[in-house]
Design a protein around this motif. Structure first.
Motif, short mmCIF file in Angstrom:
data_model
loop_
_atom_site.label_atom_id
_atom_site.label_comp_id
_atom_site.label_asym_id
_atom_site.label_seq_id
_atom_site.Cartn_x
_atom_site.Cartn_y
_atom_site.Cartn_z
N PRO A 127 0.79 -1.24 0.00
CA PRO A 127 0.00 0.00 0.00
C PRO A 127 0.82 1.29 0.00
O PRO A 127 0.40 2.26 -0.62
CB PRO A 127 -0.85 -0.10 1.27
CG PRO A 127 -0.97 -1.55 1.50
CD PRO A 127 0.33 -2.14 1.06
N PRO A 128 1.98 1.33 0.65
CA PRO A 128 2.73 2.58 0.59
C PRO A 128 3.00 3.06 -0.83
O PRO A 128 3.04 4.26 -1.09
CB PRO A 128 4.04 2.23 1.31
CG PRO A 128 3.66 1.19 2.27
CD PRO A 128 2.60 0.38 1.57
N PHE A 129 3.15 2.13 -1.77
CA PHE A 129 3.38 2.57 -3.15
C PHE A 129 2.15 3.27 -3.70
O PHE A 129 2.25 4.26 -4.41
CB PHE A 129 3.75 1.38 -4.04
CG PHE A 129 5.13 0.90 -3.78
CD1 PHE A 129 6.22 1.55 -4.33
CD2 PHE A 129 5.34 -0.17 -2.95
CE1 PHE A 129 7.50 1.14 -4.05
CE2 PHE A 129 6.62 -0.60 -2.68
CZ PHE A 129 7.70 0.05 -3.23
N PHE A 130 0.99 2.73 -3.34
CA PHE A 130 -0.24 3.37 -3.79
C PHE A 130 -0.35 4.75 -3.17
O PHE A 130 -0.67 5.73 -3.84
CB PHE A 130 -1.45 2.51 -3.39
CG PHE A 130 -1.58 1.28 -4.24
CD1 PHE A 130 -0.74 0.20 -4.06
CD2 PHE A 130 -2.55 1.22 -5.22
CE1 PHE A 130 -0.86 -0.92 -4.84
CE2 PHE A 130 -2.68 0.09 -6.01
CZ PHE A 130 -1.83 -0.98 -5.82
N GLY A 157 3.60 12.21 -13.34
CA GLY A 157 2.35 11.78 -12.71
C GLY A 157 1.78 10.57 -13.45
O GLY A 157 1.47 9.53 -12.84
N ILE A 158 1.67 10.69 -14.75
CA ILE A 158 1.11 9.58 -15.53
C ILE A 158 2.04 8.37 -15.44
O ILE A 158 1.60 7.23 -15.31
CB ILE A 158 0.90 10.01 -17.00
CG1 ILE A 158 -0.15 11.11 -17.05
CG2 ILE A 158 0.48 8.82 -17.85
CD1 ILE A 158 -0.43 11.63 -18.44
N ALA A 159 3.34 8.65 -15.48
CA ALA A 159 4.30 7.55 -15.39
C ALA A 159 4.14 6.80 -14.07
O ALA A 159 4.20 5.57 -14.03
CB ALA A 159 5.73 8.08 -15.53
N ALA A 160 3.90 7.55 -12.99
CA ALA A 160 3.73 6.89 -11.69
C ALA A 160 2.50 6.00 -11.71
O ALA A 160 2.52 4.88 -11.19
CB ALA A 160 3.62 7.94 -10.59
N GLY A 161 1.44 6.49 -12.32
CA GLY A 161 0.24 5.67 -12.43
C GLY A 161 0.50 4.42 -13.22
O GLY A 161 0.12 3.30 -12.84
N MET A 162 1.20 4.59 -14.33
CA MET A 162 1.51 3.44 -15.17
C MET A 162 2.39 2.45 -14.41
O MET A 162 2.21 1.23 -14.51
CB MET A 162 2.21 3.90 -16.44
CG MET A 162 2.74 2.75 -17.26
SD MET A 162 3.31 3.29 -18.86
CE MET A 162 4.21 1.84 -19.38
N PHE A 179 -6.08 5.60 -14.16
CA PHE A 179 -7.08 6.33 -14.91
C PHE A 179 -7.29 7.72 -14.33
O PHE A 179 -7.32 8.72 -15.06
CB PHE A 179 -8.40 5.57 -14.93
CG PHE A 179 -9.44 6.29 -15.71
CD1 PHE A 179 -9.47 6.19 -17.08
CD2 PHE A 179 -10.33 7.13 -15.07
CE1 PHE A 179 -10.40 6.91 -17.80
CE2 PHE A 179 -11.26 7.86 -15.79
CZ PHE A 179 -11.30 7.74 -17.16
N GLY A 180 -7.41 7.78 -13.01
CA GLY A 180 -7.63 9.06 -12.35
C GLY A 180 -6.52 10.05 -12.68
O GLY A 180 -6.79 11.23 -12.92
N ILE A 181 -5.30 9.56 -12.70
CA ILE A 181 -4.17 10.45 -12.97
C ILE A 181 -4.23 11.00 -14.39
O ILE A 181 -4.06 12.20 -14.61
CB ILE A 181 -2.85 9.70 -12.74
CG1 ILE A 181 -2.69 9.39 -11.25
CG2 ILE A 181 -1.68 10.51 -13.25
CD1 ILE A 181 -1.45 8.61 -10.94
N VAL A 222 8.93 6.31 -19.37
CA VAL A 222 9.27 6.63 -17.98
C VAL A 222 8.52 5.70 -17.04
O VAL A 222 9.09 5.15 -16.09
CB VAL A 222 8.91 8.10 -17.66
CG1 VAL A 222 9.31 8.45 -16.25
CG2 VAL A 222 9.60 9.03 -18.65
N GLY A 223 7.24 5.50 -17.34
CA GLY A 223 6.43 4.59 -16.52
C GLY A 223 6.97 3.18 -16.56
O GLY A 223 7.00 2.48 -15.55
N SER A 224 7.41 2.77 -17.74
CA SER A 224 8.01 1.43 -17.89
C SER A 224 9.18 1.28 -16.94
O SER A 224 9.33 0.25 -16.27
CB SER A 224 8.53 1.26 -19.32
OG SER A 224 7.64 0.50 -20.06
#
Ligand SMILES: Nc1ncnc2c1ncn2[C@@H]1O[C@H](COP(=O)(O)OP(=O)(O)OP(=O)(O)O)[C@@H](O)[C@H]1O
Ligand SMILES: [Mg+2]
Lengths: 787, 243
Positions: free
Chosen positions: A271-274, A439-444, A671-673, A720-722
């Motif tokens: 959960p900390p990652f989330f 931000g998007i990368a973190a979501g991915m 999706f939210g991001i 970046v997300g990869s």
């Protein structure tokens, strides 16, 4: 209400879509934390309560045959608060639908069925009637798995005598939360039965009248268990005892503890990652929102509002979103936690459920959100505070696009005006774009690491059941057998390969590190069950020396070439020092392998096998099973297919089950991001877009300016997300690995592909939503209102 | 030994010496102010005239405590603005100054009345927000949002907001730029009333040279410096102005 507070609420209403998206992401991050820790706490609490209500013993002392007259002596041991004795033994249960009888345990209960220790919970039917020795109570998970119920008859062999019994009820017991087929690691309800019956009837069957074969103890809170164990062993030694052990070594409890600690690791590790991703997003969004308000900030400052007054105004906005999200997260977390714990209660076979919440998870969830939001807000505000109000207020300072001059010529040649606007914006405001990309990368990354984990679970299954174990059937002998038994197996038609094995319980010790487990003896070049190295090739069994699974070697802090002390718990109980010769890759358990010869030599029992792995011709399956059933030395037969299914069940219902919830959450967060990035871009450019429309650009062209930007940001975010996801998945895999199985983090191009698809799909959908809004917006409002 | 002492004239509202403002550096540096010296007595209406880009807004911003000069000093009565730290400047603006900006900066998410209240809330001696709006003829529109008001109406709200505070000094950057002559005169009347009633010192930047006739003092600005200062023996009422 002060005008500033009115502004706050109106602003919040204006950015509600965006605020909701951020709130959701935070809510999910917090929910994860609350759900997982609530789950762990509730399970621990439920287990403790179950153990207490049904008086599970603290100490178990098996003995060959001790007269009841010893009992007072046991009760007199310092620190013992209660003693209960009982008769127990092995049974073979015939299940009509099975080719082979199933192993089980018969346990005596006093006539009323309510012992002082290790009571049982009747789930259906009634307790046996002491006047009817054929009446038994059956473990309910076993009954259910085999389609048995109260009122059915059951044929069982106790002490060599086959008899028909009558099931009058089914029960649960804290002692048997977890049952495995003999010699197996993974629980299987169907293949291990527990029968409770009246003490007199069972004593008669086992020839134990006036005696007992197991003593159970409750000890005082302040007693030292070790010394009590020692005393018990001393008293029972003359009667074939001496192996008393504590609850922590009890089979079922140990497994349940491992499962729970697995869950605990996931609960604290994943959960900390989330939450971190949510916090990061909040930071980015808040900084952009505050940035967009720079004129208002300048205005307030011009009127003489102090920095802290202005800051507090924006901080309130941030806090409303953060706290709102965090509270929603707590509530959803409680809800999902409750739903999950219900599933786990079934999985762990608890008869009831104690739902407790962990207040620290609320505190940490809420405070992390508030903190990250505040940091995000403060960072930007500090920049703005340092600005003279005159600067902050200067009408929308056009970004400096002049440096794009040289490339500009190139642009002009190949690109139309809207495309140039997209590219210039991306290249000229790298800070903002970077924020959106990250931000998007973190979501991915979150989605990617979850998808990687799914693949990791698959790999664990595959590696265990197709690479490491290539047998079809595992046979366990009632007691170690010689060569002739192996030959007998080889002679069965349809049996293609037979590999003997010798397994003994052992304590492995390296200095202050030790591990209680087993050592498996394998033939020199095993084909069916093998130790494999990291390239999946067979590790040959050495003449002497031991091969350890990597996890075990890590646990013992030992490297190849170093000496390991093996205290065998069988035979003459020898202690041998052996060199570690190789490290094997294993994803299930933490096995230790030795050459069978070497192991037997250490045991002083050359040429003996405790079991065998078989590879068979499927066409002869039925005949082979029939033949195995007729062999008296065989105590148990396990099919690999059954083991695999059991293992799958374990991973899907045990600690691993949370991965589905987490995967879903990761998806929604991603999706939210993306949606949020689209909304922010829209808000920031509403004016420009309206101006474009005014000078005659079509809706499609203006939308292109905005969506093109989103597209570029999304595309930049993919690699970046990869990368972030690749590293994040190692940590998340660690979080999902339990003592029972390891989940590898695999680099699979398709996982990266899938997560990229998730992001792209989210971008397309968000783009569509934004486009729909743009089409509806009228030009003048956008021009009149400042962003 | 010669003591260079600045004569402390208690009747001066502002005193500036060598005010210089340079934006940017090196080749691209813009000299917005090039050494401005001036004195503005208390209670006067001062009009600043000058071509676009000549530094009028920059001067106003410095005297209003919104910005700092690159060099030089500025005093408000006996307080040295250029020595003040940020929080002292904030207090100065909060307690003494009212602004009407060239770009009518209303909060888009607040109604006309709430925009005024934003200032009266922290003022020491404010008038009622509704009354201030009535002064500029917008009493009826007090619940409208800026997006529902015309440009000129928005500007009047901004003036109501500055006046409502009843400040000692009022800075108005192009207060009538977007207004027709009738409304413009009405707005100037409000300023004049404040000046008459409270003795508020008022600095008005404008392109409309006719406005100069209602001033006590007219400062002609050009290329970052004062070209000429003239004083009117008699000042006209706003109603008498023609433009
Ligand atoms: N932040 C800034 N950076 C660079 N140059 C600036 C900045 N602000 C103002 N300037 C320049 O300083 C000069 C004076 O500007 P100022 O706004 O004071 O002019 P003004 O007299 O008010 O003009 P107008 O009548 O058009 O409002 C102008 O040349 C302007 O371009
Ligand atoms: Mg100006």
């Amino acid at each position: 209400m002060s005008p500033l507070d009115k502004k706050l609420w109106r602003d919040l209403r204006r950015v509600k879509g965006q605020a909701a998206a951020i709130g959701l992401v935070i809510a999910l991050g917090v929910m994860m934390q609350v759900m997982m820790s609530g789950l762990v706490h509730s399970l621990q609490e439920t287990r403790a309560e179950y153990y207490e209500r049904y008086r599970l013993a603290d100490i178990f002392a098996p003995v060959l045959r001790a007269p009841n007259s010893v009992t007072p002596q046991l009760a007199a041991i310092e620190g013992v608060s209660r003693v209960e004795t009982r008769v127990t033994g092995m049974v073979l249960i015939d299940i009509p639908s099975r080719d082979l009888p199933v192993m089980g345990r018969a346990i005596s209960l006093p006539p009323g069925g309510d012992p002082g220790l290790n009571a049982i919970y009747m789930s259906t039917g009634r307790m046996f009637d002491a006047a009817h020795p054929e009446e038994i109570v059956l473990l309910d998970s076993f009954a259910e798995a085999n389609g048995l119920k109260a009122g059915d008859n059951l044929v069982a062999t106790i002490n060599g005598a086959q008899r028909q019994y009558r099931i009058v009820g089914t029960a649960r017991s804290p002692e048997y939360l977890y049952t495995t087929a003999p010699g197996e690691l993974v629980p299987d309800d169907a293949r291990f039965g527990v029968i409770w019956m009246n003490r007199d009837a069972l004593a008669a069957a086992y020839d134990m009248v006036g005696a007992f074969s197991e003593a159970l103890f409750a000890i005082n809170r302040d007693a030292t268990q070790a010394s009590v164990l020692q005393e018990i062993d001393r008293v029972l030694k003359p009667y074939g005892g001496g192996g008393a052990y504590g609850l922590e070594d009890q089979y079922s409890n140990r497994f349940v503890s491992e499962e729970m600690s697995g869950l605990e690791v996931s609960a604290s590790g994943v959960p900390p990652f989330f939450l971190a991703v949510a916090a990061f997003l909040l930071y980015i969004v808040i900084s952009r929102m505050v940035q967009a308000e720079r004129e208002e900030i300048g205005l307030m400052k011009a009127f003489g509002y102090r920095n802290r007054e202005v800051g507090w105004h924006y901080m309130k906005m941030v806090l409303v979103i953060a706290i709102g999200g965090a509270i929603a997260g707590c509530l959803i977390g409680i809800g999902t936690g409750r739903a999950m714990i219900n599933l786990y209660t079934m999985y762990f076979k608890f008869p009831f459920l104690v739902f407790v919440l962990d207040p620290t998870s609320f505190v940490s969830g809420v405070s992390v959100s508030i903190l990250s939001a505040s940091i995000g807000g403060l960072f930007v505000m500090r920049r703005i505070f340092r600005m003279a109000p005159a600067d902050a207020m200067r009408p929308p300072a056009p970004a400096d696009y002049s440096a794009a001059g040289q490339i500009g010529a190139w642009f002009a040649k190949y690109l139309d005006q809207p495309s140039r606007m997209v590219l210039r914006r991306v290249t000229r405001q790298p800070g903002r774009m970077m924020g959106a990309v990250l931000g998007i990368a973190a979501g991915m990354a979150l989605t990617l690491s979850m998808i990687t984990i799914y693949a990791g679970f698959e790999r664990t299954l595959d590696l265990t059941f197709t690479v490491v174990d290539r047998s079809d059937v595992t046979v366990g002998f009632a007691r170690p057998v010689g060569e002739d038994a192996i030959f007998a197996l080889r002679r069965i038609p349809g049996v293609e390969v037979v590999e003997p094995t010798r397994a003994v319980g052992a304590v492995l010790r390296n200095g202050r590190f030790s591990h209680q487990g087993a050592v498996t003896g394998l033939t020199v070049a095993p084909e069916l069950i093998r130790a494999i190295d990291s390239d999946y090739s067979t590790i040959e069994m050495p003449e002497s020396g031991i091969v350890l699974a990597k996890e075990l070697a890590d646990l013992l802090d030992i490297k190849p070439g170093e000496m390991l002390a093996v205290e065998v718990m069988g035979g003459r109980q020898p202690v041998v020092d052996v060199p570690v010769v190789a490290i094997a890759q294993s994803l299930l358990g933490a096995p230790a392998y030795m050459g069978m010869e070497a192991l037997n030599r250490a045991l002083g029992e050359p040429g003996l096998a405790s079991g065998a792995y078989l590879k068979i011709d499927k066409a002869f399956e039925q005949e082979i099973f029939a033949a195995l059933r007729d062999m008296p030395m065989i105590a148990g037969v396990s099919l690999k297919s059954e083991m695999r299914t059991a293992f799958e069940t374990l991973m899907n219902q045990g600690a691993g089950a949370t991965r589905y919830v987490m995967g879903l959450v990761a998806f929604i967060i991603t999706f939210g991001i993306v949606y949020n990035a689209a909304r922010v871009a829209q808000a920031e450019r509403a004016r420009d877009l309206a101006s474009l429309r005014v000078i005659g650009f079509h809706r499609g062209e203006t939308a292109f300016v905005l969506l093109g930007e989103l597209a570029v940001v999304t595309l930049l975010a993919l690699p970046v997300g990869s990368m972030i996801g690749h590293y994040m998945s190692f940590a998340v895999a660690e979080g999902f690995s339990t003592e029972l199985y390891q989940i590898p983090s695999l680099f699979l191009p398709e996982s990266h592909g899938y997560s990229a698809l998730v992001v792209i799909a989210a971008a397309l959908f968000s783009g569509w939503l934004v486009k729909r809004d743009l089409d509806r917006a009228d030009i003048t409002t956008a021009l009149k209102t400042r962003e | 030994m010669k003591i260079s002492s600045v004569p402390r004239n208690p009747n001066l509202a502002f005193r500036a010496k060598g005010l210089t403002k340079v934006y940017g550096e090196g080749r691209t540096a813009v000299h917005a102010l090039r050494g401005v010296d001036m004195e503005i007595p208390k209670g006067e209406i001062v009009v600043l005239l000058g071509p676009s880009g000549s530094g009028k807004s920059t001067l106003l911003n410095i005297l209003g405590g919104l910005d700092r000069p690159t060099e030089g000093t500025a005093h408000f009565t006996d307080q040295c603005l250029t020595d003040m730290d940020d929080s002292a400047l904030t207090l100065y603006r909060r307690n003494h100054v009212g602004f009407v900006f060239q770009f009518y900066n209303l909060m888009p998410s607040l109604t006309a009345e709430e925009n005024v209240e934003l200032v009266t809330e922290i003022a020491r001696n404010p008038m009622d927000a509704g009354k201030a709006l009535s002064l500029v003829g917008l009493g009826e529109r007090r619940h409208h949002f800026p997006a529902q008001l015309s440009g000129g109406e928005q500007q009047r709200v901004a003036i109501a907001r500055a006046v409502a505070k009843q400040p000692e000094v009022l800075f108005c950057d192009e207060p009538t730029g977007a207004l027709d002559s009738t409304t413009g005169r009405a707005v100037l009347r409000v300023l004049r009333d404040v000046n008459d009633r409270l003795g508020t010192t008022i600095l008005i930047v404008t392109h409309a040279a006719a406005t100069a006739a209602m001033a006590d003092r007219v400062i002609h600005f050009a290329d970052g410096g004062i070209r000429e200062i003239s004083t009117n023996k008699t000042r006209l009422d706003p109603e008498e102005l023609v433009w």
